[in-house]
Design a protein around this motif. Sequence first.
Motif, PDB file in Angstrom:
ATOM      1  N   TRP A 260       0.869  -1.180   0.000  1.00  0.00           N
ATOM      2  CA  TRP A 260       0.000   0.000   0.000  1.00  0.00           C
ATOM      3  C   TRP A 260       0.903   1.227   0.000  1.00  0.00           C
ATOM      4  O   TRP A 260       1.861   1.291   0.762  1.00  0.00           O
ATOM      5  CB  TRP A 260      -0.878   0.033   1.256  1.00  0.00           C
ATOM      6  CG  TRP A 260      -2.081  -0.855   1.215  1.00  0.00           C
ATOM      7  CD1 TRP A 260      -2.107  -2.176   0.857  1.00  0.00           C
ATOM      8  CD2 TRP A 260      -3.428  -0.488   1.535  1.00  0.00           C
ATOM      9  NE1 TRP A 260      -3.388  -2.662   0.939  1.00  0.00           N
ATOM     10  CE2 TRP A 260      -4.231  -1.640   1.366  1.00  0.00           C
ATOM     11  CE3 TRP A 260      -4.037   0.705   1.958  1.00  0.00           C
ATOM     12  CZ2 TRP A 260      -5.604  -1.642   1.595  1.00  0.00           C
ATOM     13  CZ3 TRP A 260      -5.402   0.693   2.194  1.00  0.00           C
ATOM     14  CH2 TRP A 260      -6.184  -0.463   1.999  1.00  0.00           C
ATOM     15  N   LEU A 261       0.591   2.217  -0.815  1.00  0.00           N
ATOM     16  CA  LEU A 261       1.316   3.484  -0.719  1.00  0.00           C
ATOM     17  C   LEU A 261       1.005   4.123   0.639  1.00  0.00           C
ATOM     18  O   LEU A 261      -0.073   3.912   1.192  1.00  0.00           O
ATOM     19  CB  LEU A 261       0.892   4.427  -1.841  1.00  0.00           C
ATOM     20  CG  LEU A 261       1.246   3.989  -3.265  1.00  0.00           C
ATOM     21  CD1 LEU A 261       0.739   5.038  -4.263  1.00  0.00           C
ATOM     22  CD2 LEU A 261       2.746   3.804  -3.423  1.00  0.00           C
ATOM     23  N   HIS A 262       1.970   4.906   1.145  1.00  0.00           N
ATOM     24  CA  HIS A 262       1.771   5.559   2.436  1.00  0.00           C
ATOM     25  C   HIS A 262       0.453   6.336   2.462  1.00  0.00           C
ATOM     26  O   HIS A 262      -0.343   6.209   3.399  1.00  0.00           O
ATOM     27  CB  HIS A 262       2.952   6.487   2.722  1.00  0.00           C
ATOM     28  CG  HIS A 262       2.800   7.292   3.979  1.00  0.00           C
ATOM     29  ND1 HIS A 262       2.768   6.717   5.227  1.00  0.00           N
ATOM     30  CD2 HIS A 262       2.644   8.625   4.179  1.00  0.00           C
ATOM     31  CE1 HIS A 262       2.602   7.662   6.138  1.00  0.00           C
ATOM     32  NE2 HIS A 262       2.528   8.822   5.531  1.00  0.00           N
ATOM     33  N   GLY A 263       0.207   7.122   1.434  1.00  0.00           N
ATOM     34  CA  GLY A 263      -1.010   7.933   1.403  1.00  0.00           C
ATOM     35  C   GLY A 263      -2.270   7.080   1.377  1.00  0.00           C
ATOM     36  O   GLY A 263      -3.305   7.457   1.937  1.00  0.00           O
ATOM     37  N   GLU A 264      -2.202   5.928   0.728  1.00  0.00           N
ATOM     38  CA  GLU A 264      -3.348   5.022   0.699  1.00  0.00           C
ATOM     39  C   GLU A 264      -3.628   4.469   2.090  1.00  0.00           C
ATOM     40  O   GLU A 264      -4.780   4.418   2.542  1.00  0.00           O
ATOM     41  CB  GLU A 264      -3.087   3.891  -0.295  1.00  0.00           C
ATOM     42  CG  GLU A 264      -3.035   4.385  -1.742  1.00  0.00           C
ATOM     43  CD  GLU A 264      -2.545   3.330  -2.731  1.00  0.00           C
ATOM     44  OE1 GLU A 264      -2.792   3.505  -3.936  1.00  0.00           O
ATOM     45  OE2 GLU A 264      -1.900   2.340  -2.300  1.00  0.00           O
ATOM     46  N   ALA A 265      -2.563   4.074   2.773  1.00  0.00           N
ATOM     47  CA  ALA A 265      -2.723   3.559   4.131  1.00  0.00           C
ATOM     48  C   ALA A 265      -3.252   4.661   5.057  1.00  0.00           C
ATOM     49  O   ALA A 265      -4.086   4.410   5.934  1.00  0.00           O
ATOM     50  CB  ALA A 265      -1.392   3.008   4.648  1.00  0.00           C
ATOM     51  N   VAL A 266      -2.761   5.873   4.863  1.00  0.00           N
ATOM     52  CA  VAL A 266      -3.241   6.996   5.678  1.00  0.00           C
ATOM     53  C   VAL A 266      -4.718   7.261   5.403  1.00  0.00           C
ATOM     54  O   VAL A 266      -5.493   7.561   6.323  1.00  0.00           O
ATOM     55  CB  VAL A 266      -2.392   8.263   5.405  1.00  0.00           C
ATOM     56  CG1 VAL A 266      -3.077   9.506   5.962  1.00  0.00           C
ATOM     57  CG2 VAL A 266      -1.006   8.096   6.014  1.00  0.00           C
ATOM     58  N   ALA A 267      -5.126   7.136   4.140  1.00  0.00           N
ATOM     59  CA  ALA A 267      -6.535   7.370   3.809  1.00  0.00           C
ATOM     60  C   ALA A 267      -7.429   6.373   4.550  1.00  0.00           C
ATOM     61  O   ALA A 267      -8.388   6.760   5.229  1.00  0.00           O
ATOM     62  CB  ALA A 267      -6.742   7.257   2.300  1.00  0.00           C
ATOM     63  N   ALA A 268      -7.100   5.087   4.450  1.00  0.00           N
ATOM     64  CA  ALA A 268      -7.893   4.077   5.151  1.00  0.00           C
ATOM     65  C   ALA A 268      -7.804   4.304   6.656  1.00  0.00           C
ATOM     66  O   ALA A 268      -8.801   4.176   7.383  1.00  0.00           O
ATOM     67  CB  ALA A 268      -7.407   2.673   4.781  1.00  0.00           C
ATOM     68  N   GLY A 269      -6.619   4.671   7.144  1.00  0.00           N
ATOM     69  CA  GLY A 269      -6.443   4.945   8.572  1.00  0.00           C
ATOM     70  C   GLY A 269      -7.257   6.157   9.015  1.00  0.00           C
ATOM     71  O   GLY A 269      -7.781   6.200  10.135  1.00  0.00           O
ATOM     72  N   THR A 270      -7.357   7.145   8.132  1.00  0.00           N
ATOM     73  CA  THR A 270      -8.144   8.333   8.453  1.00  0.00           C
ATOM     74  C   THR A 270      -9.624   7.969   8.583  1.00  0.00           C
ATOM     75  O   THR A 270     -10.328   8.464   9.475  1.00  0.00           O
ATOM     76  CB  THR A 270      -7.943   9.410   7.367  1.00  0.00           C
ATOM     77  OG1 THR A 270      -6.568   9.802   7.369  1.00  0.00           O
ATOM     78  CG2 THR A 270      -8.812  10.632   7.618  1.00  0.00           C
ATOM     79  N   VAL A 271     -10.088   7.092   7.693  1.00  0.00           N
ATOM     80  CA  VAL A 271     -11.472   6.641   7.796  1.00  0.00           C
ATOM     81  C   VAL A 271     -11.699   5.958   9.150  1.00  0.00           C
ATOM     82  O   VAL A 271     -12.714   6.173   9.815  1.00  0.00           O
ATOM     83  CB  VAL A 271     -11.816   5.687   6.629  1.00  0.00           C
ATOM     84  CG1 VAL A 271     -13.180   5.040   6.841  1.00  0.00           C
ATOM     85  CG2 VAL A 271     -11.771   6.446   5.315  1.00  0.00           C
ATOM     86  N   MET A 272     -10.721   5.187   9.601  1.00  0.00           N
ATOM     87  CA  MET A 272     -10.851   4.520  10.901  1.00  0.00           C
ATOM     88  C   MET A 272     -10.904   5.546  12.027  1.00  0.00           C
ATOM     89  O   MET A 272     -11.673   5.407  12.990  1.00  0.00           O
ATOM     90  CB  MET A 272      -9.696   3.536  11.089  1.00  0.00           C
ATOM     91  CG  MET A 272      -9.703   2.422  10.036  1.00  0.00           C
ATOM     92  SD  MET A 272      -8.254   1.336  10.109  1.00  0.00           S
ATOM     93  CE  MET A 272      -8.758   0.250  11.446  1.00  0.00           C
ATOM     94  N   ALA A 273     -10.087   6.614  11.913  1.00  0.00           N
ATOM     95  CA  ALA A 273     -10.109   7.675  12.926  1.00  0.00           C
ATOM     96  C   ALA A 273     -11.443   8.431  12.894  1.00  0.00           C
ATOM     97  O   ALA A 273     -11.980   8.821  13.940  1.00  0.00           O
ATOM     98  CB  ALA A 273      -8.934   8.636  12.704  1.00  0.00           C
ATOM     99  N   LEU A 274     -11.978   8.629  11.687  1.00  0.00           N
ATOM    100  CA  LEU A 274     -13.287   9.289  11.564  1.00  0.00           C
ATOM    101  C   LEU A 274     -14.366   8.438  12.251  1.00  0.00           C
ATOM    102  O   LEU A 274     -15.201   8.940  13.004  1.00  0.00           O
ATOM    103  CB  LEU A 274     -13.648   9.479  10.081  1.00  0.00           C
ATOM    104  CG  LEU A 274     -12.877  10.549   9.295  1.00  0.00           C
ATOM    105  CD1 LEU A 274     -13.116  10.382   7.797  1.00  0.00           C
ATOM    106  CD2 LEU A 274     -13.286  11.955   9.735  1.00  0.00           C
ATOM    107  N   GLN A 275     -14.325   7.140  11.976  1.00  0.00           N
ATOM    108  CA  GLN A 275     -15.322   6.235  12.552  1.00  0.00           C
ATOM    109  C   GLN A 275     -15.189   6.185  14.077  1.00  0.00           C
ATOM    110  O   GLN A 275     -16.184   6.234  14.806  1.00  0.00           O
ATOM    111  CB  GLN A 275     -15.148   4.839  11.937  1.00  0.00           C
ATOM    112  CG  GLN A 275     -15.880   3.715  12.645  1.00  0.00           C
ATOM    113  CD  GLN A 275     -17.395   3.816  12.511  1.00  0.00           C
ATOM    114  OE1 GLN A 275     -17.931   4.794  12.009  1.00  0.00           O
ATOM    115  NE2 GLN A 275     -18.092   2.789  12.998  1.00  0.00           N
ATOM    116  N   MET A 276     -13.958   6.131  14.570  1.00  0.00           N
ATOM    117  CA  MET A 276     -13.770   6.074  16.018  1.00  0.00           C
ATOM    118  C   MET A 276     -14.263   7.370  16.667  1.00  0.00           C
ATOM    119  O   MET A 276     -14.899   7.338  17.733  1.00  0.00           O
ATOM    120  CB  MET A 276     -12.300   5.818  16.360  1.00  0.00           C
ATOM    121  CG  MET A 276     -12.047   5.640  17.839  1.00  0.00           C
ATOM    122  SD  MET A 276     -10.497   4.773  18.159  1.00  0.00           S
ATOM    123  CE  MET A 276     -10.281   5.190  19.895  1.00  0.00           C
ATOM    124  N   SER A 277     -13.985   8.513  16.016  1.00  0.00           N
ATOM    125  CA  SER A 277     -14.465   9.803  16.535  1.00  0.00           C
ATOM    126  C   SER A 277     -15.994   9.813  16.551  1.00  0.00           C
ATOM    127  O   SER A 277     -16.624  10.363  17.467  1.00  0.00           O
ATOM    128  CB  SER A 277     -13.946  10.946  15.662  1.00  0.00           C
ATOM    129  OG  SER A 277     -12.537  10.914  15.583  1.00  0.00           O
TER     130      SER A 277
END
Lengths: 368, 368
Positions: A260-277
């Motif tokens: 996974w490109l770093h930015g791709e992993a960050v995008a999916a990770g950001t979605v996880m942070a959005l969901q947790m918030s």
Amino acid sequence: MRTLNVDLGDRSYPIHIGEGLLDDPRFFAPHIRGRQVAIVTNETIAPLYLERLQKTLADYAQIAVVLPDGEAFKQWETLQLIFDALLQARHDRKTTLIALGGGVVGDMTGFAAACYQRGVDFIQVPTTLLSQVDSSVGGKTGINHPLGKNMVGAFYQPQAVVIDAASLRTLPARELSAGLAEVIKYGLICDEPFLAWLEAHVEQLLALDSAALAEAIERSCAAKARVVGADERESGVRATLNLGHTFGHAIETHMGYGVWLHGEAVAAGTVMALQMSHLLGWLTAAERDRGMRLLRRAGLPIVPPKEMTAEHFLEHMAVDKKVLDGRLRLVLLQGLGAAVVTADFPREILEETLRTDFQALADQLGEH
Amino acid sequence: MRTLNVDLGDRSYPIHIGEGLLDDPRFFAPHIRGRQVAIVTNETIAPLYLERLQKTLADYAQIAVVLPDGEAFKQWETLQLIFDALLQARHDRKTTLIALGGGVVGDMTGFAAACYQRGVDFIQVPTTLLSQVDSSVGGKTGINHPLGKNMVGAFYQPQAVVIDAASLRTLPARELSAGLAEVIKYGLICDEPFLAWLEAHVEQLLALDSAALAEAIERSCAAKARVVGADERESGVRATLNLGHTFGHAIETHMGYGVWLHGEAVAAGTVMALQMSHLLGWLTAAERDRGMRLLRRAGLPIVPPKEMTAEHFLEHMAVDKKVLDGRLRLVLLQGLGAAVVTADFPREILEETLRTDFQALADQLGEH
């Protein structure tokens, strides 16, 4: 041409942003102390831009170090190639290293500069959107370790960052999208108006519209410069820049660097942070979906890898640098444009986040 | 117990000197921020002192990393053992590394601390005379490269230096002498009265007289702290601490790291600097001989290796860190206690120095 300043006392430096800067010695000469320069780049970028930069720096004794391309090579053995070349060419303490390439080249060149003879100058010339808006600014340098990403490195500031936005014309579409993950991040953590601007301009950015790109790069760099100027060594607010990164690093580590490109992993990770918030009651479902929709429109993955279980995430996150005294600290949103770094959440909410069916969340988003 | 201070603004730190400090938690606790400590030592020192220090630090979650002993192991692969251990034990950014051993352990542990997660705390606990009076103070850390000594490293200051002079009782005589090379250096470069004191006390030092050792360590550390406080990053006066080191590094590189001890190479290198200063007309033959005689009485070699030609020296010295803009800069004496760093000498004088018959010079010295 626009110039921003990163304000760090005697380590302050300018960020020059424009088209064609790569060919103009005036953006480099004021930042080079000695007579020697070493251009560090990789096999992909060298055929595109190395000769042009060599011509721009014709007044200096120069060497070029061409590294293999990819996150998988962000390691000691590759770094050693830079030291070998510098020593073979007898570069002294006044040499200037020039990082020509993306984030991997920038991180390794910066770390090599931090360590070579206990520290020499370097200039960042980022050629990918991701490195232009994120990794080239702020002085984080380093390499990966088999047990964790960026575990070995230094805070070491460049003499200047020279961003030639024209270099994005040769960037693969997938990497352009990966860069947009970090651009969108600035909107999410600290600049809601920028988020709205991005929603209105994401198609222009993907179409490489010059004015839109310059605007997005400048606003991103300005946000980063502001945060880094307030907290260089990440004892506080700087950590908010890691939105999505703790989850994202777990993805990168688990999948193997570079899959996974770093930015791709960050995008999916950001979605996880959005969901947790959202699960914490800090974001509405509509706000979460707004972030997810923009990431998807930017061409980014918004669902973590199917093969990763909650246990995989917990295992990888336990060695993340954001762990202090054994407590996991995460960047979460208390509203769009309002990030916090906190360890103050119930463990069950984290686990519920990791067990979320993100594919189902994505499927219910609709188009806009 | 005596305490000196290295004055470097917000990076200032104390040097504690005394007997039995290794067993006293009070000299460690104020300098440890977190709950984790990692003691880094080597195979020779571990059986002597590791258990004692572990007991002193019993209040912390601790790991021990035992490295192979010797300058030959001052390299990346060994450093990696420290990172491996820290990551396996999940040490976070608040961990404190503790360097228990000589200069090699201190340089590598300090560099590991500078790089691990972009910088964690460390404490120096030097157990050799050389590291007590020189390498543990001042923040120079790093590893060797096949093409040059200390070519990869960082300026990174410890939180404290804890010197237990009692540890010298287990030090081999050859290493005690090697440490005296650096002690004598301070007299030669900036403290002629100390040089006279050393001439009067060298036998007591070799006999491990406690009072004499404490005095020598304290005066050496005070000199070093003064110089480092004035010029942390070696842009000026700090370079005078390298008396004999440019010649000495050439000896170490040529002979292979560890064949000559660092202090031994520095001693022979110092004799070469004395002779060159004499050939420049800056020292009388009697002053040169005074320095040579003291070094010899301390049990040190005063003749460079017979197999090294002038060409060997020139070749190795051309990549020395003291070379700036292609000009070789050397530390020379304009009188005993008065060092200068200069590139302002005729090339022929350097060559005449390298062709000197040092054995003949040594043979004419007489006893005292």
